[in-house]
Design a protein around this motif. Structure first.
Motif, PDB file in Angstrom:
ATOM      1  N   ALA A 177       0.448   2.760 -10.062  1.00  0.00           N
ATOM      2  CA  ALA A 177      -0.904   3.322 -10.102  1.00  0.00           C
ATOM      3  C   ALA A 177      -1.773   2.586 -11.115  1.00  0.00           C
ATOM      4  O   ALA A 177      -2.937   2.287 -10.847  1.00  0.00           O
ATOM      5  CB  ALA A 177      -0.835   4.816 -10.431  1.00  0.00           C
ATOM      6  N   GLU A 228      -6.182  10.625 -11.908  1.00  0.00           N
ATOM      7  CA  GLU A 228      -5.019  10.558 -11.014  1.00  0.00           C
ATOM      8  C   GLU A 228      -3.840   9.880 -11.702  1.00  0.00           C
ATOM      9  O   GLU A 228      -2.702  10.323 -11.573  1.00  0.00           O
ATOM     10  CB  GLU A 228      -5.380   9.814  -9.727  1.00  0.00           C
ATOM     11  CG  GLU A 228      -6.380  10.550  -8.861  1.00  0.00           C
ATOM     12  CD  GLU A 228      -6.774   9.726  -7.651  1.00  0.00           C
ATOM     13  OE1 GLU A 228      -6.018   9.751  -6.658  1.00  0.00           O
ATOM     14  OE2 GLU A 228      -7.826   9.067  -7.708  1.00  0.00           O
ATOM     15  N   ASN A 235       0.805  -1.225   0.000  1.00  0.00           N
ATOM     16  CA  ASN A 235       0.000   0.000   0.000  1.00  0.00           C
ATOM     17  C   ASN A 235       0.832   1.265   0.000  1.00  0.00           C
ATOM     18  O   ASN A 235       0.380   2.301  -0.479  1.00  0.00           O
ATOM     19  CB  ASN A 235      -0.940   0.009   1.211  1.00  0.00           C
ATOM     20  CG  ASN A 235      -2.060  -0.987   1.062  1.00  0.00           C
ATOM     21  OD1 ASN A 235      -2.412  -1.352  -0.056  1.00  0.00           O
ATOM     22  ND2 ASN A 235      -2.605  -1.436   2.168  1.00  0.00           N
ATOM     23  N   ASP A 236       2.032   1.207   0.540  1.00  0.00           N
ATOM     24  CA  ASP A 236       2.861   2.401   0.640  1.00  0.00           C
ATOM     25  C   ASP A 236       3.796   2.584  -0.550  1.00  0.00           C
ATOM     26  O   ASP A 236       4.476   3.599  -0.642  1.00  0.00           O
ATOM     27  CB  ASP A 236       3.674   2.362   1.933  1.00  0.00           C
ATOM     28  CG  ASP A 236       2.791   2.475   3.162  1.00  0.00           C
ATOM     29  OD1 ASP A 236       1.745   3.156   3.073  1.00  0.00           O
ATOM     30  OD2 ASP A 236       3.143   1.889   4.190  1.00  0.00           O
ATOM     31  N   ASP A 237       3.837   1.618  -1.471  1.00  0.00           N
ATOM     32  CA  ASP A 237       4.772   1.705  -2.584  1.00  0.00           C
ATOM     33  C   ASP A 237       4.518   2.906  -3.489  1.00  0.00           C
ATOM     34  O   ASP A 237       5.457   3.565  -3.923  1.00  0.00           O
ATOM     35  CB  ASP A 237       4.756   0.431  -3.423  1.00  0.00           C
ATOM     36  CG  ASP A 237       5.430  -0.736  -2.718  1.00  0.00           C
ATOM     37  OD1 ASP A 237       6.048  -0.508  -1.661  1.00  0.00           O
ATOM     38  OD2 ASP A 237       5.339  -1.858  -3.226  1.00  0.00           O
ATOM     39  N   LEU A 238       3.265   3.175  -3.783  1.00  0.00           N
ATOM     40  CA  LEU A 238       2.950   4.317  -4.640  1.00  0.00           C
ATOM     41  C   LEU A 238       3.402   5.614  -3.980  1.00  0.00           C
ATOM     42  O   LEU A 238       4.076   6.439  -4.600  1.00  0.00           O
ATOM     43  CB  LEU A 238       1.457   4.372  -4.959  1.00  0.00           C
ATOM     44  CG  LEU A 238       0.991   5.556  -5.809  1.00  0.00           C
ATOM     45  CD1 LEU A 238       1.713   5.590  -7.150  1.00  0.00           C
ATOM     46  CD2 LEU A 238      -0.507   5.495  -6.017  1.00  0.00           C
ATOM     47  N   LYS A 239       3.061   5.780  -2.726  1.00  0.00           N
ATOM     48  CA  LYS A 239       3.468   6.980  -1.990  1.00  0.00           C
ATOM     49  C   LYS A 239       4.994   7.101  -1.953  1.00  0.00           C
ATOM     50  O   LYS A 239       5.541   8.182  -2.168  1.00  0.00           O
ATOM     51  CB  LYS A 239       2.905   6.928  -0.566  1.00  0.00           C
ATOM     52  CG  LYS A 239       3.236   8.133   0.254  1.00  0.00           C
ATOM     53  CD  LYS A 239       2.636   8.044   1.642  1.00  0.00           C
ATOM     54  CE  LYS A 239       3.059   9.239   2.459  1.00  0.00           C
ATOM     55  NZ  LYS A 239       2.636   9.145   3.840  1.00  0.00           N
ATOM     56  N   TYR A 240       5.659   5.985  -1.703  1.00  0.00           N
ATOM     57  CA  TYR A 240       7.124   5.959  -1.643  1.00  0.00           C
ATOM     58  C   TYR A 240       7.737   6.422  -2.972  1.00  0.00           C
ATOM     59  O   TYR A 240       8.635   7.264  -2.981  1.00  0.00           O
ATOM     60  CB  TYR A 240       7.589   4.545  -1.290  1.00  0.00           C
ATOM     61  CG  TYR A 240       9.082   4.358  -1.307  1.00  0.00           C
ATOM     62  CD1 TYR A 240       9.873   4.890  -0.295  1.00  0.00           C
ATOM     63  CD2 TYR A 240       9.704   3.641  -2.328  1.00  0.00           C
ATOM     64  CE1 TYR A 240      11.251   4.714  -0.305  1.00  0.00           C
ATOM     65  CE2 TYR A 240      11.070   3.470  -2.342  1.00  0.00           C
ATOM     66  CZ  TYR A 240      11.837   4.008  -1.332  1.00  0.00           C
ATOM     67  OH  TYR A 240      13.203   3.833  -1.343  1.00  0.00           O
ATOM     68  N   GLU A 241       7.241   5.883  -4.081  1.00  0.00           N
ATOM     69  CA  GLU A 241       7.786   6.256  -5.390  1.00  0.00           C
ATOM     70  C   GLU A 241       7.491   7.716  -5.729  1.00  0.00           C
ATOM     71  O   GLU A 241       8.332   8.403  -6.310  1.00  0.00           O
ATOM     72  CB  GLU A 241       7.261   5.325  -6.481  1.00  0.00           C
ATOM     73  CG  GLU A 241       7.688   3.890  -6.337  1.00  0.00           C
ATOM     74  CD  GLU A 241       9.186   3.641  -6.323  1.00  0.00           C
ATOM     75  OE1 GLU A 241       9.982   4.524  -6.724  1.00  0.00           O
ATOM     76  OE2 GLU A 241       9.587   2.544  -5.903  1.00  0.00           O
ATOM     77  N   LEU A 242       6.325   8.193  -5.350  1.00  0.00           N
ATOM     78  CA  LEU A 242       6.004   9.609  -5.575  1.00  0.00           C
ATOM     79  C   LEU A 242       6.926  10.515  -4.760  1.00  0.00           C
ATOM     80  O   LEU A 242       7.407  11.540  -5.259  1.00  0.00           O
ATOM     81  CB  LEU A 242       4.542   9.889  -5.244  1.00  0.00           C
ATOM     82  CG  LEU A 242       3.526   9.303  -6.217  1.00  0.00           C
ATOM     83  CD1 LEU A 242       2.115   9.443  -5.663  1.00  0.00           C
ATOM     84  CD2 LEU A 242       3.639   9.948  -7.591  1.00  0.00           C
ATOM     85  N   GLU A 243       7.180  10.142  -3.514  1.00  0.00           N
ATOM     86  CA  GLU A 243       8.079  10.938  -2.669  1.00  0.00           C
ATOM     87  C   GLU A 243       9.498  10.957  -3.224  1.00  0.00           C
ATOM     88  O   GLU A 243      10.216  11.940  -3.061  1.00  0.00           O
ATOM     89  CB  GLU A 243       8.079  10.389  -1.245  1.00  0.00           C
ATOM     90  CG  GLU A 243       6.803  10.690  -0.490  1.00  0.00           C
ATOM     91  CD  GLU A 243       6.702   9.994   0.859  1.00  0.00           C
ATOM     92  OE1 GLU A 243       7.565   9.147   1.189  1.00  0.00           O
ATOM     93  OE2 GLU A 243       5.731  10.295   1.586  1.00  0.00           O
ATOM     94  N   ALA A 279       5.981   5.060 -10.345  1.00  0.00           N
ATOM     95  CA  ALA A 279       4.712   5.400  -9.692  1.00  0.00           C
ATOM     96  C   ALA A 279       3.547   5.203 -10.662  1.00  0.00           C
ATOM     97  O   ALA A 279       2.494   4.697 -10.267  1.00  0.00           O
ATOM     98  CB  ALA A 279       4.735   6.836  -9.174  1.00  0.00           C
TER      99      ALA A 279
END
Length: 116
Positions: free
Chosen positions: A23, A32, A4-12, A19
């Motif tokens: 997505a 989005e 679940n955190d992979d997308l957020k991680y890649e965006l950061e 990302a």
């Protein structure tokens, strides 16, 4: 399986190509997903990677005109804010010339004839 955190991680990390892949695999809403894809295209273009920019745009179904307009608009935004470092002239190894971002975009957009 992507966490679940992979997308957020890649965006950061500003890893927009990865990302966009995450997505898409998650079925993120089209608007989005498109936003992330365009960030990836902008990132590829600001690094003056014409081949990568074109290939990603084709893969994601972004038309040549839509891509060119988007990149031109992003360049205008950067000029307005005074963030012009990435828009200044830089050496293009493929041509042996120096191009501003706008000149680079115009030159390579013409080369994308096979891409509609």
């Amino acid at each position: 399986m992507v966490g679940n955190d992979d997308l957020k991680y890649e965006l950061e990390r500003n890893n927009f190509v990865r990302a966009a892949q995450i997505a898409a695999s998650r079925g993120l809403a089209e608007n989005e997903l498109r936003e992330i894809q365009f960030e990836a295209l902008w990132q590829m273009a600001q690094n003056r990677n014409a081949v990568g920019t074109r290939k990603l745009a084709q893969e994601w179904g972004v038309s040549k005109q839509e891509l060119k307009e988007y990149l031109q608009n992003r360049a205008v935004e950067h000029r307005k804010t005074g963030d012009i470092k990435l828009l200044t002239s830089c050496y293009d190894a493929g041509t042996g010339k120096y191009f501003s971002f706008e000149e680079w975009l115009e030159f390579y957009a013409e080369k994308w004839k096979d891409y509609q």
